[in-house]
Scaffold this active site. Structure first.
Site, PDB file in Angstrom:
ATOM      1  N   ARG A   1      25.145 -13.831  29.974  1.00  0.00           N
ATOM      2  CA  ARG A   1      24.848 -13.022  28.793  1.00  0.00           C
ATOM      3  C   ARG A   1      24.172 -11.715  29.204  1.00  0.00           C
ATOM      4  NH1 ARG A   1      19.846 -12.777  28.762  1.00  0.00           N
ATOM      5  NH2 ARG A   1      20.042 -11.147  27.209  1.00  0.00           N
ATOM      6  N   GLY A   2      23.962 -10.856  28.183  1.00  0.00           N
ATOM      7  CA  GLY A   2      23.433  -9.526  28.453  1.00  0.00           C
ATOM      8  C   GLY A   2      24.626  -8.600  28.609  1.00  0.00           C
ATOM      9  N   ALA A   3      24.634  -7.516  27.803  1.00  0.00           N
ATOM     10  CA  ALA A   3      25.828  -6.665  27.730  1.00  0.00           C
ATOM     11  C   ALA A   3      26.289  -6.144  29.099  1.00  0.00           C
ATOM     12  CB  ALA A   3      25.555  -5.502  26.779  1.00  0.00           C
ATOM     13  N   GLY A   4      25.364  -5.761  29.957  1.00  0.00           N
ATOM     14  CA  GLY A   4      25.733  -5.236  31.272  1.00  0.00           C
ATOM     15  C   GLY A   4      26.308  -6.324  32.165  1.00  0.00           C
TER      16      GLY A   4
ATOM     17  N   CYS B   1      14.245  -9.122  22.742  1.00  0.00           N
ATOM     18  CA  CYS B   1      15.342  -9.748  23.465  1.00  0.00           C
ATOM     19  C   CYS B   1      15.177  -9.561  24.978  1.00  0.00           C
ATOM     20  CB  CYS B   1      16.714  -9.268  22.998  1.00  0.00           C
ATOM     21  SG  CYS B   1      18.003 -10.463  23.498  1.00  0.00           S
TER      22      CYS B   1
ATOM     23  N   ASP C   1      23.801  -3.374  22.804  1.00  0.00           N
ATOM     24  CA  ASP C   1      25.122  -3.983  23.031  1.00  0.00           C
ATOM     25  C   ASP C   1      26.216  -2.977  22.714  1.00  0.00           C
ATOM     26  OD1 ASP C   1      23.187  -6.341  22.361  1.00  0.00           O
ATOM     27  OD2 ASP C   1      24.847  -7.159  23.535  1.00  0.00           O
TER      28      ASP C   1
ATOM     29  N   ASN D   1      22.177  -4.061  18.488  1.00  0.00           N
ATOM     30  CA  ASN D   1      21.453  -4.856  19.501  1.00  0.00           C
ATOM     31  C   ASN D   1      21.054  -6.178  18.861  1.00  0.00           C
ATOM     32  OD1 ASN D   1      20.319  -5.001  22.194  1.00  0.00           O
ATOM     33  ND2 ASN D   1      18.311  -4.857  21.254  1.00  0.00           N
ATOM     34  N   LYS D   2      20.415  -7.023  19.656  1.00  0.00           N
ATOM     35  CA  LYS D   2      20.044  -8.371  19.223  1.00  0.00           C
ATOM     36  C   LYS D   2      19.446  -8.392  17.821  1.00  0.00           C
ATOM     37  CE  LYS D   2      20.684 -11.269  21.074  1.00  0.00           C
ATOM     38  NZ  LYS D   2      21.995 -11.918  20.834  1.00  0.00           N
TER      39      LYS D   2
ATOM     40  N   LYS E   1      28.194   1.457  27.249  1.00  0.00           N
ATOM     41  CA  LYS E   1      27.870   0.684  26.040  1.00  0.00           C
ATOM     42  C   LYS E   1      28.126   1.524  24.781  1.00  0.00           C
ATOM     43  CE  LYS E   1      24.733  -2.317  28.449  1.00  0.00           C
ATOM     44  NZ  LYS E   1      23.343  -2.492  28.885  1.00  0.00           N
TER      45      LYS E   1
HETATM   46  P1  RI2 Z   1      21.415  -5.496  29.008  1.00  0.00           P
HETATM   47  C1  RI2 Z   1      21.933  -8.784  24.910  1.00  0.00           C
HETATM   48  O1  RI2 Z   1      22.830  -9.533  24.152  1.00  0.00           O
HETATM   49  C2  RI2 Z   1      20.759  -8.319  24.104  1.00  0.00           C
HETATM   50  O2  RI2 Z   1      21.085  -7.958  22.782  1.00  0.00           O
HETATM   51  C3  RI2 Z   1      20.295  -7.147  24.943  1.00  0.00           C
HETATM   52  O3  RI2 Z   1      19.424  -6.273  24.261  1.00  0.00           O
HETATM   53  C4  RI2 Z   1      21.652  -6.490  25.240  1.00  0.00           C
HETATM   54  O4  RI2 Z   1      22.534  -7.599  25.473  1.00  0.00           O
HETATM   55  C5  RI2 Z   1      21.687  -5.548  26.398  1.00  0.00           C
HETATM   56  O5  RI2 Z   1      21.358  -6.207  27.586  1.00  0.00           O
HETATM   57  P2  RI2 Z   1      23.029 -11.144  24.360  1.00  0.00           P
HETATM   58  O6  RI2 Z   1      24.085 -11.299  25.434  1.00  0.00           O
HETATM   59  O7  RI2 Z   1      22.818  -5.118  29.286  1.00  0.00           O
HETATM   60  O8  RI2 Z   1      21.715 -11.771  24.712  1.00  0.00           O
HETATM   61  O9  RI2 Z   1      20.499  -4.315  28.958  1.00  0.00           O
HETATM   62  O10 RI2 Z   1      23.550 -11.615  23.031  1.00  0.00           O
HETATM   63  O11 RI2 Z   1      20.899  -6.581  29.953  1.00  0.00           O
END
Ligand code: RI2
Length: 320
Positions: A16-19, A125, A194, A204-205, A230
């Protein structure tokens, strides 16, 4: 195999995490291309397109995912041989993964400039990009303190406080609903994204817009840390970002929910914060006010309104 496995892990949020989602999808395409041994460029393209579709369908909100896939797949149509097509995918995927990692480092350094010695920062988040700014400011010797939210229902806040703790940063862990109670103790809000739309709204979250609203009311600056990939090109056409709604079971166990026949559990994973509540978006290309989002989409992602016209063969000239 790698594609189905990766898609499952993204769906279940093991990845998880958009990146991270974007990098993992690029990596899956790279491995898939390497293992796809056909000599026929058309078959190769079909196989890659099917893989790309499987990956993109996993989570609908984080635009980093389709953007990464688009970057890796670009030019596939024009490759004359399967070998050139394969080499192209491998090269673009490798480059994407590398530049994505470098982008976080650049964002850290640019974002840290906006953090002052003594600042109290609130984050919501778990964002690699947002945390990188905070950790960098601390590394530069600035004395900072953080408020980190719990982030119901998936508790990503736990990941955040572990990172902050490991970095030796003084941290307060609070439930999501305590943000307004503490906002007057906070100097700066830093969150990730996101997706960023052409008009500078940040997706975002879930809960981010409440945090930003409280910050706006208390005149606390809101900084968003987001890599250029993004930003959402299709919002130029007025397309909306679709907000993922996940299973209600993440919020309330099914055995309880089942006993409450008049209750529906709703679980949107993201919300939209309007540009007016955001002071700055920190990208690897520099910090911009949210109203300048179009520049990022056009200059750095290479999508202007003209590209859409070309891509969808929209005829802008009137017939004689
Ligand atoms: P980075 C996450 O989504 C969160 O919403 C977080 O703020 C966003 O991605 C960006 O994350 P999820 O996968 O890319 O937890 O900065 O639903 O790590």
């Amino acid at each position: 195999m790698i594609v189905t496995e990766t898609a499952e892990k993204i769906k279940s949020m093991e990845i998880r995490g958009a990146g991270r989602i974007a990098r993992t999808a690029a990596e899956a395409l790279r491995v898939h291309a390497t293992g796809c041994v056909t000599n026929d460029p058309v078959t190769f393209r079909w196989e890659m397109e099917a893989a790309a579709q499987t990956l993109v369908a996993t989570r609908p909100t984080a635009v980093s995912l389709p953007n990464a896939v688009h970057i890796v797949m670009a030019g596939l149509k024009d490759a004359p041989t399967a070998r050139e097509a394969r080499d192209g995918v491998i090269e673009r995927a490798t480059k994407f993964i590398e530049t994505s990692r470098e982008a976080v480092g650049k964002i850290a350094r640019i974002g840290a400039r906006h953090i002052r010695d003594g600042d109290v920062i609130l984050t919501h988040c778990n964002s690699e990009a947002a945390l990188s700014c905070i950790v960098e400011a601390h590394r530069e010797g600035k004395k900072i303190e953080v408020f980190a939210t719990e982030v119901r229902p998936r508790n990503q806040g736990l990941v955040t406080i572990r990172t902050l703790n490991a970095a030796g940063i003084k941290t307060n862990f609070i439930v999501d609903s305590a943000v307004r109670s503490f906002i007057n103790d906070v100097d700066l809000v830093i969150v990730g994204a996101d997706a960023v739309t052409v008009n500078g709204a940040v997706v975002n979250k879930i809960g981010t817009s409440q945090v930003a609203h409280s910050a706006h009311e208390a005149r606390v600056n809101v900084l968003v840390a987001a890599e250029t990939y993004k930003f959402a090109p299709r919002t130029i056409l007025g397309e909306l970002i679709s907000i993922e709604e996940r299973s209600g079971e993440e919020v309330l166990p099914d055995e309880i929910a089942r006993t409450l026949e008049n209750v529906t559990v709703r679980n949107p994973a993201f919300d939209v914060t309007p540009a007016e509540y955001i002071d700055l978006i920190v990208t690897e290309e520099g910090a911009i006010p949210p109203q300048m989002a179009y520049i990022i989409i056009k200059e750095y992602l290479g999508w202007g309104i003209e590209e859409f016209h070309k891509a969808f063969e929209i005829n802008t000239k009137h017939e004689e």
